[in-house]
Structure formats: C-alpha cells, structure tokens
Design a protein around this motif. Structure first.
Motif, PDB file in Angstrom:
ATOM      1  N   GLY A  24      -1.216   0.009   3.505  1.00  0.00           N
ATOM      2  CA  GLY A  24       0.063   0.523   3.985  1.00  0.00           C
ATOM      3  C   GLY A  24       1.193  -0.199   3.298  1.00  0.00           C
ATOM      4  O   GLY A  24       1.083  -0.530   2.114  1.00  0.00           O
ATOM      5  N   PRO A  25       2.268  -0.501   4.022  1.00  0.00           N
ATOM      6  CA  PRO A  25       3.438  -1.146   3.425  1.00  0.00           C
ATOM      7  C   PRO A  25       3.121  -2.478   2.731  1.00  0.00           C
ATOM      8  O   PRO A  25       3.804  -2.870   1.796  1.00  0.00           O
ATOM      9  CB  PRO A  25       4.380  -1.377   4.605  1.00  0.00           C
ATOM     10  CG  PRO A  25       3.910  -0.487   5.681  1.00  0.00           C
ATOM     11  CD  PRO A  25       2.458  -0.218   5.444  1.00  0.00           C
ATOM     12  N   ASN A  26       2.094  -3.189   3.191  1.00  0.00           N
ATOM     13  CA  ASN A  26       1.704  -4.464   2.596  1.00  0.00           C
ATOM     14  C   ASN A  26       0.621  -4.310   1.543  1.00  0.00           C
ATOM     15  O   ASN A  26       0.069  -5.305   1.070  1.00  0.00           O
ATOM     16  CB  ASN A  26       1.232  -5.430   3.685  1.00  0.00           C
ATOM     17  CG  ASN A  26       2.371  -5.854   4.582  1.00  0.00           C
ATOM     18  OD1 ASN A  26       3.255  -6.586   4.165  1.00  0.00           O
ATOM     19  ND2 ASN A  26       2.361  -5.374   5.821  1.00  0.00           N
ATOM     20  N   GLY A  27       0.277  -3.069   1.193  1.00  0.00           N
ATOM     21  CA  GLY A  27      -0.776  -2.824   0.213  1.00  0.00           C
ATOM     22  C   GLY A  27      -2.149  -2.989   0.822  1.00  0.00           C
ATOM     23  O   GLY A  27      -2.284  -3.265   2.022  1.00  0.00           O
ATOM     24  N   PRO A  28      -3.195  -2.826   0.010  1.00  0.00           N
ATOM     25  CA  PRO A  28      -4.550  -3.012   0.528  1.00  0.00           C
ATOM     26  C   PRO A  28      -4.712  -4.426   1.081  1.00  0.00           C
ATOM     27  O   PRO A  28      -4.267  -5.395   0.467  1.00  0.00           O
ATOM     28  CB  PRO A  28      -5.435  -2.802  -0.700  1.00  0.00           C
ATOM     29  CG  PRO A  28      -4.589  -2.039  -1.666  1.00  0.00           C
ATOM     30  CD  PRO A  28      -3.177  -2.470  -1.405  1.00  0.00           C
ATOM     31  N   TYR A 104     -15.328  -0.508  -1.584  1.00  0.00           N
ATOM     32  CA  TYR A 104     -15.452   0.902  -1.957  1.00  0.00           C
ATOM     33  C   TYR A 104     -14.380   1.697  -1.228  1.00  0.00           C
ATOM     34  O   TYR A 104     -13.833   1.245  -0.226  1.00  0.00           O
ATOM     35  CB  TYR A 104     -16.860   1.443  -1.684  1.00  0.00           C
ATOM     36  CG  TYR A 104     -17.257   1.532  -0.218  1.00  0.00           C
ATOM     37  CD1 TYR A 104     -17.031   2.703   0.511  1.00  0.00           C
ATOM     38  CD2 TYR A 104     -17.858   0.466   0.433  1.00  0.00           C
ATOM     39  CE1 TYR A 104     -17.387   2.800   1.838  1.00  0.00           C
ATOM     40  CE2 TYR A 104     -18.224   0.549   1.766  1.00  0.00           C
ATOM     41  CZ  TYR A 104     -17.991   1.722   2.469  1.00  0.00           C
ATOM     42  OH  TYR A 104     -18.352   1.812   3.787  1.00  0.00           O
ATOM     43  N   ASP A 105     -14.064   2.872  -1.761  1.00  0.00           N
ATOM     44  CA  ASP A 105     -13.054   3.727  -1.147  1.00  0.00           C
ATOM     45  C   ASP A 105     -13.619   4.390   0.102  1.00  0.00           C
ATOM     46  O   ASP A 105     -14.728   4.937   0.074  1.00  0.00           O
ATOM     47  CB  ASP A 105     -12.590   4.813  -2.120  1.00  0.00           C
ATOM     48  CG  ASP A 105     -11.799   4.245  -3.295  1.00  0.00           C
ATOM     49  OD1 ASP A 105     -11.202   3.164  -3.144  1.00  0.00           O
ATOM     50  OD2 ASP A 105     -11.790   4.892  -4.357  1.00  0.00           O
ATOM     51  N   ALA A 106     -12.869   4.328   1.180  1.00  0.00           N
ATOM     52  CA  ALA A 106     -13.264   5.003   2.414  1.00  0.00           C
ATOM     53  C   ALA A 106     -13.277   6.510   2.184  1.00  0.00           C
ATOM     54  O   ALA A 106     -12.584   7.025   1.306  1.00  0.00           O
ATOM     55  CB  ALA A 106     -12.291   4.644   3.537  1.00  0.00           C
ATOM     56  N   ALA A 111      -8.139   3.192   3.045  1.00  0.00           N
ATOM     57  CA  ALA A 111      -8.298   1.741   3.145  1.00  0.00           C
ATOM     58  C   ALA A 111      -9.549   1.361   2.370  1.00  0.00           C
ATOM     59  O   ALA A 111     -10.517   2.122   2.337  1.00  0.00           O
ATOM     60  CB  ALA A 111      -8.436   1.308   4.604  1.00  0.00           C
ATOM     61  N   PRO A 112      -9.546   0.195   1.753  1.00  0.00           N
ATOM     62  CA  PRO A 112     -10.782  -0.253   1.104  1.00  0.00           C
ATOM     63  C   PRO A 112     -11.796  -0.637   2.173  1.00  0.00           C
ATOM     64  O   PRO A 112     -11.430  -1.043   3.269  1.00  0.00           O
ATOM     65  CB  PRO A 112     -10.326  -1.474   0.310  1.00  0.00           C
ATOM     66  CG  PRO A 112      -9.146  -2.001   1.062  1.00  0.00           C
ATOM     67  CD  PRO A 112      -8.470  -0.792   1.659  1.00  0.00           C
ATOM     68  N   MET A 113     -13.063  -0.484   1.866  1.00  0.00           N
ATOM     69  CA  MET A 113     -14.127  -0.886   2.781  1.00  0.00           C
ATOM     70  C   MET A 113     -14.958  -1.970   2.090  1.00  0.00           C
ATOM     71  O   MET A 113     -15.137  -1.935   0.873  1.00  0.00           O
ATOM     72  CB  MET A 113     -15.003   0.314   3.159  1.00  0.00           C
ATOM     73  CG  MET A 113     -14.242   1.460   3.836  1.00  0.00           C
ATOM     74  SD  MET A 113     -13.437   1.044   5.388  1.00  0.00           S
ATOM     75  CE  MET A 113     -14.850   0.948   6.477  1.00  0.00           C
TER      76      MET A 113
END
Length: 189
Positions: A24-28, A104-106, A111-113
């Motif tokens: 979000g606003p703070n990046g991953p 990995y990409d959700a 969001a990263p997982m």
C-alpha cells in the motif's frame, strides 16, 4: 491493568509467528505479528492485531487486504527481520530478498506472500477496530495454501519448535470426567 511488552506476564503466552504481508502507501511490507489467530471456520476468518502507527496497519487501512503467512520453524531469520525494524524506514522485503528469501505474488490480493510458510492465507478485511494500543483486523481468507512443515513458536522472547507430544488424560480419567460432567449438568426448566 497493563500487560507491557517484554514483561514477565506477557512472556507467559505462547504464540505462532504470523508474517503479515501487505502492499500500500508504504510499499510491499512484511511484519512479524504474535497475535495471529483463526477465529472462524465458515467463513475462514483470521484476526491479527497490529499497532496503528505501523506500516502494515497503514497499508491494510488503505487497501483492506493482507496476507497471513504462518512462519515455519526454519523461518526464524524472516521473523527476526520482519519484527526487528519498521516498514516506514526499512524495505524489509528488499532485505529478505537479498538474503535469498523468496516471495510470490498473491492470487487474489495485491501483497507479496512468503514462500515456504506453513500456511499462506490471502485475506480481505471484513472488520477493524481499535482495542487498547492496537488495531484488530479480521480478514476473510479468499485463498489458502499449506506446506508440510511445522510452525515456528514464540514464547518469552525466544523461538521454539513443536516438541514432545503431551497426551490427553487416560481412559479412566476420561470416564470419571464424563460421570462428573453428567452429575454437574445444568438443567433449565
């Protein structure tokens, strides 16, 4: 009465290590959270408790989604980095990737997982409320995967593995419990 962080009282709890991911606003971002709990089966609901000033809370407030990655017993390094710095000041995902940690990409959220976690759950927020000095987020799991590993445990500021199995009471004790619960059953007319 308070139960302060790091106190002897707080150290009596045993928890898993939730690696909460967001973008979000703070990046991953990834954050280690002790308070990660499944609270319902149908639908699958997971509650997390995060300090409202944290990058994770800001990301979740903005996007209404988060990833829950329950750390495996071989992921103590991830937990130490994710819990040891603030996402507003450090790109923790970048640090972890340089250490060889894979994400990995959700599938259903942005969001990263964390690859190799015991459980990965993609969650959409269904409820949030401030309680004390933290914000409780409840997310409905919209995608879940598991790995055949044991979870990392956290107790008294230290990491542990699932250890010796403690058996349930023997049959004689269970029979006595059954008799006593029947004897003390509450009857309402």
């Amino acid at each position: 009465m308070d139960i302060p962080y790091g106190s002897n009282e707080a150290a009596k709890f045993v928890t898993n290590v939730g690696l909460i991911t967001s973008d979000g606003p703070n990046g991953p971002n990834v954050m280690a959270v002790e308070w990660t709990h499944q609270i319902a089966y149908k639908p699958g609901l997971i509650a997390i408790s995060v300090h409202p000033a944290d990058a994770t809370a800001e990301n979740i407030q903005a996007t209404k989604e988060f990833g829950v990655n329950i750390a495996a017993e071989d992921q103590n390094t991830i937990s130490s980095i994710a819990g040891g710095s603030h996402g507003q000041r450090v790109d923790k995902v970048g640090v972890l990737k340089e250490l060889g940690i894979e994400f990995y990409d959700a599938k259903k959220i942005k969001a990263p997982m964390v690859k190799g976690a015991v459980l990965n759950a993609e969650c959409k927020v269904v409820f949030s409320k401030d309680f004390g000095d933290h914000t409780l987020f409840i997310g409905e799991a919209v995608d879940v995967s598991i790995a055949d590993k044991e979870p990392l445990l956290y107790h008294g500021g230290k990491y542990f593995k699932v250890g010796e199995h403690v058996t349930k009471p023997g049959q004689e004790t269970m029979d006595k419990i059954k008799i006593l619960t029947e004897k003390h059953a509450k009857h309402f007319d």
